[in-house]
Design a protein around this motif. Structure first.
Motif, PDB file in Angstrom:
ATOM      1  N   PHE A  77      37.270  17.392  32.812  1.00  0.00           N
ATOM      2  CA  PHE A  77      38.290  18.272  33.385  1.00  0.00           C
ATOM      3  C   PHE A  77      37.643  19.607  33.750  1.00  0.00           C
ATOM      4  N   GLN A  78      37.874  20.077  34.974  1.00  0.00           N
ATOM      5  CA  GLN A  78      37.444  21.422  35.335  1.00  0.00           C
ATOM      6  C   GLN A  78      38.404  22.447  34.730  1.00  0.00           C
ATOM      7  N   HIS A  79      37.862  23.540  34.223  1.00  0.00           N
ATOM      8  CA  HIS A  79      38.676  24.615  33.666  1.00  0.00           C
ATOM      9  C   HIS A  79      39.192  25.496  34.804  1.00  0.00           C
ATOM     10  N   PRO A  80      40.451  25.954  34.731  1.00  0.00           N
ATOM     11  CA  PRO A  80      41.004  26.744  35.839  1.00  0.00           C
ATOM     12  C   PRO A  80      40.316  28.079  36.078  1.00  0.00           C
ATOM     13  N   SER A  81      39.516  28.559  35.130  1.00  0.00           N
ATOM     14  CA  SER A  81      38.805  29.824  35.332  1.00  0.00           C
ATOM     15  C   SER A  81      37.483  29.648  36.065  1.00  0.00           C
ATOM     16  N   ASN A  82      37.051  28.410  36.282  1.00  0.00           N
ATOM     17  CA  ASN A  82      35.761  28.187  36.936  1.00  0.00           C
ATOM     18  C   ASN A  82      35.772  28.688  38.376  1.00  0.00           C
ATOM     19  N   PRO A  83      34.646  29.194  38.859  1.00  0.00           N
ATOM     20  CA  PRO A  83      34.599  29.669  40.253  1.00  0.00           C
ATOM     21  C   PRO A  83      34.892  28.535  41.234  1.00  0.00           C
ATOM     22  N   GLY A  84      35.783  28.832  42.182  1.00  0.00           N
ATOM     23  CA  GLY A  84      36.125  27.853  43.205  1.00  0.00           C
ATOM     24  C   GLY A  84      37.072  26.772  42.769  1.00  0.00           C
ATOM     25  N   PHE A  85      37.668  26.909  41.577  1.00  0.00           N
ATOM     26  CA  PHE A  85      38.568  25.873  41.060  1.00  0.00           C
ATOM     27  C   PHE A  85      39.703  25.603  42.045  1.00  0.00           C
ATOM     28  N   PRO A  86      40.038  24.329  42.296  1.00  0.00           N
ATOM     29  CA  PRO A  86      39.310  23.121  41.884  1.00  0.00           C
ATOM     30  C   PRO A  86      38.113  22.886  42.796  1.00  0.00           C
ATOM     31  N   HIS A  87      36.932  22.752  42.214  1.00  0.00           N
ATOM     32  CA  HIS A  87      35.699  22.673  42.972  1.00  0.00           C
ATOM     33  C   HIS A  87      35.403  21.221  43.366  1.00  0.00           C
ATOM     34  N   PRO A  88      34.930  20.976  44.598  1.00  0.00           N
ATOM     35  CA  PRO A  88      34.717  19.598  45.061  1.00  0.00           C
ATOM     36  C   PRO A  88      33.384  18.982  44.636  1.00  0.00           C
ATOM     37  N   GLY A  89      32.551  19.709  43.915  1.00  0.00           N
ATOM     38  CA  GLY A  89      31.242  19.188  43.553  1.00  0.00           C
ATOM     39  C   GLY A  89      31.312  18.140  42.448  1.00  0.00           C
ATOM     40  N   TRP A  90      30.973  16.908  42.770  1.00  0.00           N
ATOM     41  CA  TRP A  90      30.961  15.809  41.796  1.00  0.00           C
ATOM     42  C   TRP A  90      29.807  14.861  42.096  1.00  0.00           C
TER      43      TRP A  90
END
Length: 322
Positions: free
Chosen positions: A249-262
């Motif tokens: 799960f990506q955290h909502p504080s991460n830069p660019g959330f939701p980030h497309p990098g996978w």
């Protein structure tokens, strides 16, 4: 390189009993144990994960000078007690359980590849925290990124991870990762050329193939290097039992959330990538933080994962989460 030090900070929390003859409230009992260069977390006597702070060497026949590494989690155990990570897989010797590295870090024009371990690696420096509570256990550790043969780190990582009790169908492990430029030159982070590799990664056991990748958009049938989803999961079949799996799960504080990098690789890899196809420059003294939840699950479908992710986001937006 830094000396190996093991402080005696782990403490055990006894099961709390209500002051009542009619009712008793039982809690999971977490413990921490040190063995050599490993820290193992147990819940009710069963291992949950092993964090390797000492050097781990590859099997015989594999280049030990290159591939020896530390600062990662392996084994990670499923809810049924089975090991669900792989270390030194034959197809990619540099893959290692649960880890956080980048292949394209450039320092003063010099490449520092802690991803494939080409002349550089993460090295344990000191423990920051080992705290056991009734409902969780938290470990904090500080590591340096060193060029081989050098004695001053270029990047310092501060890693905290919190293990929560196992529920019936899942266990949450929360990660907070901070990376600080501790040298006198700019440090440039970017994903691998034309791929975007680099970030928080999970390597499952290849013997569990075939894998299924669930996302907020449905199943990803093909391999992917970018995907429009704030969470993703890899699962596999187990004979006579519900399907085990691991979600990030990506955290909502991460830069660019939701980030497309996978990264979705059906041979056996799940990773969330940042800054992906972009670059991020750290000036001397600057840092960035990333947070993720690793969800170990069994018998949990995509709809249930979506609900668990929504609860995770709401919890953190309200300021109550990791």
């Amino acid at each position: 390189m830094p000396a190996y030090i093991v402080p005696a900070r782990a403490r055990r929390i006894a099961v709390c009993a209500l002051l009542s003859l009619l009712a008793v409230s039982a809690h999971a009992e977490f413990t921490i144990a040190h063995t050599g260069g490993q820290l193992t977390i147990y819940e009710d006597g069963a291992p949950v994960l092993v964090y390797n702070h000492g050097l781990v060497y590859p099997p015989e026949g594999v280049d030990a000078e290159r591939y020896a590494r530390s600062s990662y989690i392996h084994p990670l155990y499923g809810l049924d007690g089975a090991v669900i990570t792989e270390d030194f897989p034959a197809d990619h010797y540099h893959h290692r359980g649960v880890f956080w590295t980048w292949p394209e870090t450039v320092i003063g024009g010099r490449k520092m590849d802690v991803w494939t371990l080409v002349g550089a690696r993460q090295v344990y420096e000191r423990w920051l925290l080992q705290e056991v509570e009734e409902d969780q256990v938290t470990v904090g550790v500080e590591n340096g990124w060193f060029f081989d043969g050098e004695h001053l780190p270029k990047v310092r990582e501060t890693i905290h991870f919190t293990v929560h009790p196992a529920a019936e169908h899942h266990r949450a492990i929360d990660f907070k990762l901070r990376f600080t430029n501790v040298c006198q030159e700019d440090v440039v982070f970017e994903g691998a050329k034309d791929k975007g590799y680099g970030g928080f990664s999970f390597r499952p056991r290849a013997e569990n193939k075939p894998f299924v990748f669930d996302t907020a958009q449905g199943v990803s049938v093909e391999d992917a290097l970018s995907y429009d989803t704030p969470w993703a999961s890899v699962r596999w079949e187990k004979e006579g039992a519900p399907s085990p799996g691991v979600a990030i799960f990506q955290h909502p504080s991460n830069p660019g959330f939701p980030h497309p990098g996978w990264i979705f690789r059906h041979y056996a890899f799940l990773g969330v990538c940042w800054p992906h196809e972009q670059t991020h420059v750290l000036k001397p003294g600057d840092f960035f933080e990333l947070q993720y939840r690793l969800l170990v699950h069994q018998g949990v479908d995509a709809a249930a994962l979506a609900e668990l992710f929504d609860a995770y986001v709401k919890q953190n937006e309200a300021g109550h989460g990791g």
